[in-house]
Design a protein around this motif. Structure first.
Motif: not given
Length: 92
Positions: A20-30, A47-52, A78-85
């Motif tokens: 989804d384009s929304f999820v991809l945009r959120q990964a970019e913002r993340f 470290a921050w990508a996991f902390r948030l 990496a941020c995209w993969s964390l959002l989909n975890s």
């Protein structure tokens, strides 16, 4: 007490989360937020990508795998993969 039902997703839900384009945009913002907080050092970014989202540091294995992912495919991946975890999607 109410019975607990395991969390499940359908194939369509999974594909929507992945593409989804929304999820991809959120990964970019993340990723942008992580860069602002961590600076240019990949290990600090991981470290921050996991902390948030998880409010915890990455395990040693997570750190190793995610650092390699960032170096090969970029912080956005990496941020995209964390959002989909599952840990992010099904916080208990």
């Amino acid at each position: 007490a109410a019975p607990k039902r395991p969390s499940t997703t359908t194939t369509l839900q999974t594909l929507s989360l992945m593409n989804d384009s929304f999820v991809l945009r959120q990964a970019e913002r993340f990723a942008e937020r992580v860069r602002q907080l961590a600076g240019p050092v990949v290990e600090d970014q991981v470290a921050w990508a996991f902390r948030l989202p998880f409010t915890r540091p990455p395990t040693a294995d997570e750190r190793t795998i995610t650092t390699a992912l960032v170096r090969e495919h970029g912080l956005e991946a990496a941020c995209w993969s964390l959002l989909n975890s599952s840990e992010f999607l099904y916080v208990r």
